[in-house]
Design a protein around this motif. Structure first.
Motif, short mmCIF file in Angstrom:
data_model
loop_
_atom_site.label_atom_id
_atom_site.label_comp_id
_atom_site.label_asym_id
_atom_site.label_seq_id
_atom_site.Cartn_x
_atom_site.Cartn_y
_atom_site.Cartn_z
N PHE A 243 20.85 9.91 93.98
CA PHE A 243 21.10 10.28 95.34
C PHE A 243 20.77 11.63 95.83
O PHE A 243 20.46 12.42 95.05
N ASP A 244 20.19 11.64 96.94
CA ASP A 244 19.38 12.92 97.61
C ASP A 244 18.32 13.32 96.70
O ASP A 244 17.99 14.25 96.43
N GLY A 245 17.56 12.09 96.01
CA GLY A 245 16.22 12.52 95.20
C GLY A 245 16.76 13.06 93.77
O GLY A 245 15.96 13.58 93.13
N ILE A 246 18.05 12.84 93.45
CA ILE A 246 18.68 13.73 91.91
C ILE A 246 19.08 12.49 91.27
O ILE A 246 19.68 11.48 91.50
N VAL B 41 28.09 24.08 89.20
CA VAL B 41 27.81 23.34 90.31
C VAL B 41 27.29 24.73 91.27
O VAL B 41 28.18 25.33 91.85
N LYS B 42 25.94 24.74 91.56
CA LYS B 42 25.53 25.98 92.18
C LYS B 42 24.44 25.67 93.06
O LYS B 42 23.93 26.61 93.74
N ASN B 43 23.79 24.46 93.12
CA ASN B 43 22.52 24.47 93.69
C ASN B 43 22.79 23.34 94.98
O ASN B 43 23.61 22.24 94.59
N LYS B 44 22.15 23.43 95.95
CA LYS B 44 22.35 22.42 97.04
C LYS B 44 21.32 21.21 96.58
O LYS B 44 20.63 21.62 95.81
N SER B 45 21.49 20.07 97.21
CA SER B 45 20.61 18.85 96.93
C SER B 45 19.21 19.14 96.93
O SER B 45 18.66 18.84 95.95
N GLU B 46 18.74 19.90 97.75
CA GLU B 46 17.29 20.11 97.74
C GLU B 46 16.74 20.97 96.65
O GLU B 46 15.73 20.48 95.80
N ASP B 47 17.42 21.97 96.17
CA ASP B 47 16.99 22.80 95.11
C ASP B 47 17.43 21.99 93.79
O ASP B 47 16.44 22.20 92.93
N LYS C 42 14.49 21.31 90.92
CA LYS C 42 14.76 21.88 89.53
C LYS C 42 14.48 20.70 88.71
O LYS C 42 13.97 20.76 87.38
N GLN C 43 15.05 19.46 88.88
CA GLN C 43 14.87 18.28 87.96
C GLN C 43 13.38 18.03 87.97
O GLN C 43 13.03 17.50 86.77
#
Length: 306
Positions: free
Chosen positions: A194-197, A142-148, A152-153
């Motif tokens: 959620f949040d584009g993820i 767990v190391k990325n904020k939602s935007e990043d 990545k996805q």
């Protein structure tokens, strides 16, 4: 020394285990950090394309180190005596984008336990063990904020964010509840976003450590339905033929030293739901909720407490 690894995707922020060779230098089997591996490969004739996928597997040829390390203690002790605990240092700058002209965060000196092979001098054996990634849950950072994470996805990489980490905790607990085949039948996950993820939401299983230690004997048969929730807190809880229907919730709490045996129980209620945050909630919610991108809506539950 042995490094625990998982198959790695090219470009993924995981160091790769490589065998380094050089004229007049001893061979080194060791981790090469993800911010260095592409440049290192491009400096060679054999791998001049850099950090790219193997044409057969679609994965990196170099196993990804997940920083679970096994040391032979007497060798480790000798290295500490000789080095005084000092290990080679490096910097791992984090940039805003591919132009590498602006730092995302302050850059600092770092040192890594996985660099121990650089301090070995007596031809000690160094290797790795690569685990089947889809079947193990050891690596879920767990190391990325939602935007990043969303970005990545888009490139086929794992999001490695709070939401994906939470789902993997539920998934790990569901794995344990199967008790090697004699325990619960677990429903498939539900695709959510959620949040584009994009995430796969398994049944939400939250289990205390003491219960997990005895799960192979304390869970017999039963099932968790799609979107169900099971919370078990107590070393002395036994679940036999317990079924939590789709969308339902069962909470079980047993005080220290108490025993609670549930047998032939079927639970059906409105259950708990995971729902996305509204813009207003993003302003008001504490950070540990905001970084997930969702909240748990508790609509109904069967509660047992002893």
């Amino acid at each position: 020394m042995n490094s625990i690894c998982v198959p790695r995707k090219p470009g993924e922020a995981i160091g790769g285990i490589c065998k380094l060779t050089g004229d007049g230098l001893p061979d080194l089997t060791m981790n090469v950090e993800y911010n260095q591996i592409d440049a290192l490969l491009k400096s060679t004739e054999e791998f001049k394309e850099g950090d790219v996928a193997d044409s057969t597997t679609g994965l990196s040829p170099w196993p990804g180190s997940i920083n679970e390390l096994i040391f032979q203690l007497d060798t480790y002790h000798k290295v500490l005596d000789a080095s005084g605990g000092a290990v080679p240092e490096f910097v791992n700058p984090k940039y805003v984008d591919g132009t590498k002209t602006k730092f995302k965060s302050p850059t600092r000196l770092e040192c890594m336990m996985q660099d121990l092979p650089r301090l070995l001098v007596n031809k000690e054996r160094v290797g790795f063990t690569s685990l089947y990634r889809a079947a193990v849950r050891q690596y879920s950072p767990v190391k990325n904020k939602s935007e990043d994470a969303a970005e990545k996805q888009k490139f086929g990489l794992d999001p490695a964010c709070a939401g994906s980490g939470e789902m993997d905790v539920y998934r790990f607990n569901c794995d344990c509840l199967t008790a090697g085949g004699s325990g619960m039948t677990i429903a498939d996950g539900t695709e959510v976003s959620f949040d584009g993820i994009a995430l796969s939401e398994p049944p939400k299983a939250v289990l205390s450590p003491g219960f997990l230690l005895n799960v192979k004997t304390n869970v017999i048969g039963g099932s968790l339905g799609v979107g169900s929730t099971l919370v078990v807190d107590g070393d002395g809880v036994t679940l036999e033929d317990v079924h939590v229907e789709a969308g339902s919730c069962l909470e079980v709490y047993a005080a220290e030293g108490s025993k609670l045996e549930l047998k032939g129980l079927r639970v059906q209620n409105d259950g708990w739901r995971i729902v996305g945050l509204t813009e207003k909630e993003r302003e008001d919610m504490p950070e540990e909720v905001r970084i997930r991108g969702f909240k748990v809506l508790k609509r109904g539950s069967a509660l047992l407490r002893v």
